[in-house]
Design an enzyme around this catalytic site. Structure first.
Site, PDB file in Angstrom:
ATOM      1  N   LYS A  25      88.128   4.287 141.580  1.00 19.12           N
ATOM      2  CA  LYS A  25      87.751   3.676 140.804  1.00 19.12           C
ATOM      3  C   LYS A  25      86.719   5.168 139.630  1.00 19.12           C
ATOM      4  O   LYS A  25      86.943   5.876 140.380  1.00 19.12           O
ATOM      5  CB  LYS A  25      86.866   2.805 140.864  1.00 19.12           C
ATOM      6  CG  LYS A  25      86.129   1.720 139.231  1.00 19.12           C
ATOM      7  CD  LYS A  25      86.563   0.890 139.374  1.00 19.12           C
ATOM      8  CE  LYS A  25      86.082   0.133 137.962  1.00 19.12           C
ATOM      9  NZ  LYS A  25      86.375  -1.098 138.090  1.00 19.12           N
ATOM     10  N   GLY A  30      76.202 -12.299 129.102  1.00 19.59           N
ATOM     11  CA  GLY A  30      77.749 -11.616 128.618  1.00 19.59           C
ATOM     12  C   GLY A  30      78.604 -12.073 127.843  1.00 19.59           C
ATOM     13  O   GLY A  30      79.589 -12.486 128.202  1.00 19.59           O
ATOM     14  N   GLY A  53      80.999 -10.105 126.327  1.00 23.74           N
ATOM     15  CA  GLY A  53      82.402  -8.885 125.583  1.00 23.74           C
ATOM     16  C   GLY A  53      83.900  -9.453 126.147  1.00 23.74           C
ATOM     17  O   GLY A  53      83.807 -10.557 125.787  1.00 23.74           O
ATOM     18  N   VAL A  67      85.640 -10.096 128.215  1.00 22.40           N
ATOM     19  CA  VAL A  67      85.696 -11.158 129.629  1.00 22.40           C
ATOM     20  C   VAL A  67      84.811 -12.319 128.983  1.00 22.40           C
ATOM     21  O   VAL A  67      85.084 -13.235 129.258  1.00 22.40           O
ATOM     22  CB  VAL A  67      85.175 -10.763 130.812  1.00 22.40           C
ATOM     23  CG1 VAL A  67      85.748 -11.806 131.643  1.00 22.40           C
ATOM     24  CG2 VAL A  67      86.043  -9.944 131.363  1.00 22.40           C
TER      25      VAL A  67
END
Ligand code: NAD
Length: 367
Positions: A86, A186, A188, A190
């Site tokens: 990552k 959330g 966003g 996704v």
């Protein structure tokens, strides 16, 4: 550096098991990034790049290390011949982006010779990765090119939806989410697509986001109920789906949950490993984050493979349902946390691959 207290990488708690950590700095472009490679036992380390305005440098390191290990486990559990890595870019995604910055990041990725393959994560768009691709072929999640797979988010959302269905089957004995209440934290890339899937399947939605426009849009589009960001995790619901940032499940939040299932796309939802058992103690079924949110990396894997095969992607994303059901059953048999059982299975897969020798980089990555 504003905070050096946790920058002793070798002794860092989250460094254990990592192969390599690269600190990238380019004073000309202002790039400050960390690339963490956890494991290349199953194949090249693949995992997205996050851009975030971290409180301090040690928070960025901690995030990179935890996320890269999560990618190793995620790729192993998704049945991909990919290791885990990552990257984090330290900066504000709203104000600090530039073409030069992403080209500079691309050169650092290129310097790793294919050991790390980057893609989008929080704060990074497909167009940012298109810029990175001008400097390195070791990038995926693109809109252009022969095998381009585009935005992984809808696939992450589809996998998360499949995971919610598996959790509902196991915990509530139901084959459908119709009529169930799902609290989504959330909205966003996704979270929005997940709401779309859940709404189409007849679920009742409660939503929260720090972006009020997104909330109002969900209210209008899906008939969702708007909830404050402070309350969304704690509303009375059948499922809580964290789709924002990590560490939302901890010893303070877990006892306050009024849900039967936690199943969402956010990475690193558990603040500590022991929080998995705490969820079980509260009779809450937890879908391990890196298993349920693997849809995006499955889609990206098809691109890394060099030949995008939509049917292969759909089958792997659908299989998340069965992988999770197996974890839930084994956790019940062993009276263990679903997160710990999943870690164990992933570790077994990685250890087995290490014993049988590392695959060549760029070799066929599709298991
Ligand atoms: P995103 O940045 O598009 O969306 C995150 C959303 O969360 C934003 O709308 C933001 O305003 C909101 N948010 C931030 N803090 C919040 C808070 N305190 N309360 C409520 N909302 C808040 O990111 P994304 O791509 O949708 O990813 C969401 C999560 O899923 C992340 O943890 C990411 O690592 C994980 N994930 C994403 C993918 C993918 O394909 N994009 C794949 C796997 C995992």
């Amino acid at each position: 550096m504003s905070d050096t207290s946790n920058m002793d990488v070798f002794n860092h708690e989250a460094f254990s098991g990592h192969e390599q950590v690269v600190f990238c700095q380019d004073e000309t472009t202002g790039l400050k990034a960390i690339i963490a490679i956890h494991s290349t036992a199953l194949g090249p380390a693949a995992g997205g790049c996050r851009m975030w305005h971290y409180r301090d440098n040690s928070s960025a390191l901690n995030d990179a290390l935890r996320l890269s290990k999560g990618m190793s486990y995620k790729n192993a559990m998704a049945g991909l011949s990919l290791g885990g890595g990552k990257a984090v870019i330290i900066g504000d995604a709203k104000t600090d982006k530039s073409e030069e910055l992403f080209r500079s990041f691309g050169r650092f990725v290129n310097g790793l010779g294919g050991q790390y393959i980057t893609a989008e994560d929080v704060g990074i768009s497909v167009s940012d990765m298109e810029v990175v691709s001008q400097e390195t072929p070791h990038v995926a999640g693109l809109n252009s090119g022969l095998a381009a797979s585009g935005d992984p988010s809808p696939f992450t959302a589809r996998g998360t939806f499949n995971g919610i269905r598996a959790a509902v089957k196991h915990q509530l004995g139901k084959d459908s989410v119709a009529g169930l209440t799902v609290a989504v934290q959330g909205l966003g890339h996704v979270g929005w697509h997940l709401c779309k899937e859940l709404h189409a399947a007849g679920a009742k939605l409660m939503v929260a986001d720090i972006n009020e426009d997104a909330v109002q849009h969900a209210v209008k589009e899906f008939g969702a109920s708007a909830v404050s960001c402070d309350e969304i995790l704690f509303v009375e619901s059948d499922v809580v789906a964290p789709c924002a940032l990590g560490a939302v499940l901890n010893e303070t939040s877990i006892p306050k949950l009024k849900t039967k299932i936690v199943a969402g796309a956010a990475n690193n939802q558990l603040a500590k490993d022991t929080d998995g058992m705490l969820l079980r103690d509260h009779n809450i079924l937890y879908a391990p984050d890196y298993v349920i949110n693997a849809g995006g990396i499955i889609n990206v894997a098809a691109e890394i493979h060099g030949k995008y095969d939509r049917q292969w992607v759909d089958e792997k994303v659908a299989a998340i349902y069965d992988v999770l059901l197996d974890i839930f059953k084994r956790a019940d048999q062993e009276q263990g946390a679903t997160s710990a059982i999943s870690d164990l299975i992933a570790q077994e897969k990685i250890a087995k691959a290490s014993e049988s020798g590392r695959p060549e980089l760029k070799k066929d990555i599709v298991a």
